[in-house]
Write an enzyme that holds these catalytic residues in place. Structure first.
Site, PDB file in Angstrom:
ATOM      1  N   ASP A 225       0.593  -1.357   0.013  1.00 27.01           N
ATOM      2  CA  ASP A 225       0.081   0.347  -0.245  1.00 27.01           C
ATOM      3  C   ASP A 225       0.593   1.036   0.093  1.00 27.01           C
ATOM      4  OD1 ASP A 225       1.101  -0.626   2.926  1.00 27.01           O
ATOM      5  OD2 ASP A 225      -0.622   0.926   3.685  1.00 27.01           O
ATOM      6  N   GLU A 226       0.455   1.857  -0.645  1.00 24.95           N
ATOM      7  CA  GLU A 226       1.306   3.397  -0.396  1.00 24.95           C
ATOM      8  C   GLU A 226       2.144   4.146  -0.869  1.00 24.95           C
ATOM      9  OE1 GLU A 226      -1.947   5.750   3.057  1.00 24.95           O
ATOM     10  OE2 GLU A 226      -0.986   3.536   3.874  1.00 24.95           O
ATOM     11  N   ALA A 227       2.539   2.892  -1.559  1.00 26.41           N
ATOM     12  CA  ALA A 227       4.101   3.697  -2.608  1.00 26.41           C
ATOM     13  C   ALA A 227       4.655   4.916  -3.447  1.00 26.41           C
ATOM     14  CB  ALA A 227       4.346   1.729  -3.067  1.00 26.41           C
ATOM     15  N   LEU A 228       3.664   5.707  -2.513  1.00 25.08           N
ATOM     16  CA  LEU A 228       3.784   6.762  -3.515  1.00 25.08           C
ATOM     17  C   LEU A 228       4.809   7.298  -3.597  1.00 25.08           C
ATOM     18  CD1 LEU A 228       0.989   9.139  -0.409  1.00 25.08           C
ATOM     19  CD2 LEU A 228       0.552   7.164  -2.209  1.00 25.08           C
TER      20      LEU A 228
END
Ligand code: ACM
Length: 504
Positions: free
Chosen positions: A303-306
């Protein structure tokens, strides 16, 4: 007469035509493990001495008879006795939970109403998640949460073991992780970690309550702590406007490689995706964890590997999911990984978008099903237990559509969240509890209860519209009847004014 209160709602429940069964001289017999559990739970509930006796002499008999679907049970209570039969040991265990909920106080005496119940789960996977990375929660707290969840017929404990703020699991192959990256947590408070012995104790305790443990190593993002032990494996933090805003709003400092991170921003860290040393690291970590974990699943986060380019992210989750599948485990990933071509097709997706999906999150979730795998549903604006239950609550966050009332946590139907997905595509549901604001068991209880019961019902009970019990009005009365039992079990539940609480 109204039906007695059971949560999660059973598949079928009918009142019998005899008087209630008196618990004046309670005794249990039959399956020895079940008898021990039943005696302990009934004694806690009533304060009575509950004897374990031979099957013939017992007021309450329990046996596994192999009849029915996995985890199912049948319970028949008449004025003279109660008979509980499980399809398997788990079914028997769940029948005991139901029996204990049925116990009723009449002044100084106790009884169980005459009922006949046939029950079994809607979904095979019914999970709770505890984040032990933002704040560390030790073995005793985890065991207490296992007991709470098992009492509501959950069968999986997902442990979020690693995040930017700390690494919480000891590994012989990589001892530097806990030696150098476990002592921090949110707000600069002390961290902690599970030794391998601790982890084994948790796994065994969970198994004794028919729960598996699903360990999560969140990669490639949420990995700032890895850099404290292995600076060569991590990228420089990506300091987006979002990160700066979180630091402005919540305090703390900006993340800096080599220094422990004690803030609550997300999405700034990443492992190095084009360095083979990263995959050597993952092979060690997942390999050792697979050997320590008897359950079938390993969660890789995702998740959220922005700050990570989509092509790099896809390459990473392809390799990470393959590594896990090669260990004969089933990979699980948050829904973002569904966008990655090449994701191992056995990977189970965990959807954490809203009940009404936004931003194409449902497309990412559907991709897991197109690969032939299933989904775990964790809609954040319904069953993220770390959301504030009311706008003025002291604990919790509000990013998932504001405060989440008990009614909102109850009023959703799993089969309608992702269009085109049916029950067969849903492995189950899971209620996560992130711990940015959660430091101890009292805080866990306050946020989780009573909303955890709504999640239990979504996972276990018939679909809405398929049972007269599956309405908010029924739930708020049934869950209210559990208040006295929770009090006896020392659960510090929120006395939400949405619920019709029984006093005893
Ligand atoms: C998540 O809440 N980032 C899975």
């Amino acid at each position: 007469m109204s039906l007695p209160s059971v949560v999660p709602a059973p598949r079928s429940i009918h009142l019998g035509d005899t008087d209630a069964m008196s618990l004046a001289a309670p005794s249990v017999g039959g399956d020895p493990a079940a008898a021990r559990i039943a005696a302990a739970l009934l004694a806690t509930r009533t304060g009575l001495d509950v004897e374990i006796v031979s099957t013939d002499a017992a007021l309450i008999t329990m046996s596994v008879d192999g009849i029915g679907a996995p985890e199912s049970y049948r319970l028949a209570v008449t004025s003279g006795r109660a008979e509980l039969m499980g399809a398997d040991a788990a079914g028997l265990f769940y029948g005991i939970q139901t029996l204990v909920q049925l116990v009723t106080r009449n002044g100084d005496t106790w009884s169980v109403p005459a009922v006949s119940i046939q029950d079994g789960p809607r979904f095979a996977y019914r999970g709770v998640m505890l984040d032990v990375a933002r704040h560390f929660h030790g073995v005793e707290t985890v065991k207490a949460y296992i007991d709470r969840a098992a009492g509501l017929k959950f069968n999986a404990l997902h442990l979020h073991l690693t995040d930017d703020q700390g690494w919480r699991i000891q590994l012989r192959s990589r001892p530097e992780l806990t030696a150098m990256a476990s002592s921090s947590s949110v707000g600069g408070r002390p961290g902690g970690f599970f030794t391998k012995t601790d982890y084994r104790e948790i796994v065994e305790y969970a198994a004794s309550r028919h729960m598996i443990v699903v360990p999560e190593i969140d990669v490639p993002g949420h990995t700032h702590a890895v850099g404290l032990a292995y600076p060569e494996l991590v990228e420089e933090p990506v300091l987006s406007e979002h990160i700066r805003e979180v630091v402005r709003d919540y305090g703390g400092s900006l993340p800096k490689n080599g220094a422990p991170y004690d803030g609550v921003a997300v999405g700034f860290s990443s492992l190095k995706i084009h360095d083979e040393k990263t995959y050597d690291f993952l092979a060690d970590v997942f390999g050792e964890l697979a050997g320590m974990t008897p359950g079938p699943y390993l969660h890789l986060g995702g998740d959220e590997a922005l700050g990570t380019e989509p092509a790099d992210f896809a390459e990473f989750v392809r390799r990470a999911s393959e590594l896990i599948a090669d260990l004969d485990k089933i990979p699980v990933a948050w829904h973002e990984a569904g966008a990655a071509a090449g994701l191992h097709d056995s990977t189970v997706g965990q959807y954490w978008g809203f009940v009404t999906p936004t931003d194409g999150m449902d497309d990412k979730a559907r991709a897991f099903v197109r690969n032939g795998a299933q989904l775990i549903l964790s809609p954040a604006d319904a069953i993220y237990l770390d959301m504030k239950p009311t706008p003025d609550a002291a604990l919790g966050l509000t990013w998932a559509n504001g405060a989440t009332s008990v009614e909102r946590s109850y009023s959703w139907e799993p089969s309608t969240v992702i269009a085109g997905i049916t029950d067969a595509d849903i492995l189950g549901i899971e209620a996560p509890l992130w711990t940015e604001t959660v430091r101890d068991l009292d805080a866990i209880d306050t946020l989780a209860f009573p909303r955890i019961a709504a999640a239990a019902e979504a996972g276990w009970s018939p679909a809405t519209g398929h049972s007269e019990l599956r309405t908010w009005d029924s739930f708020r009365t049934r869950v209210g009847a559990l208040g006295p039992m929770w009090t006896k079990q020392c659960i510090r539940f929120s006395e939400s004014d949405e619920i019709d609480w029984s006093r005893e």
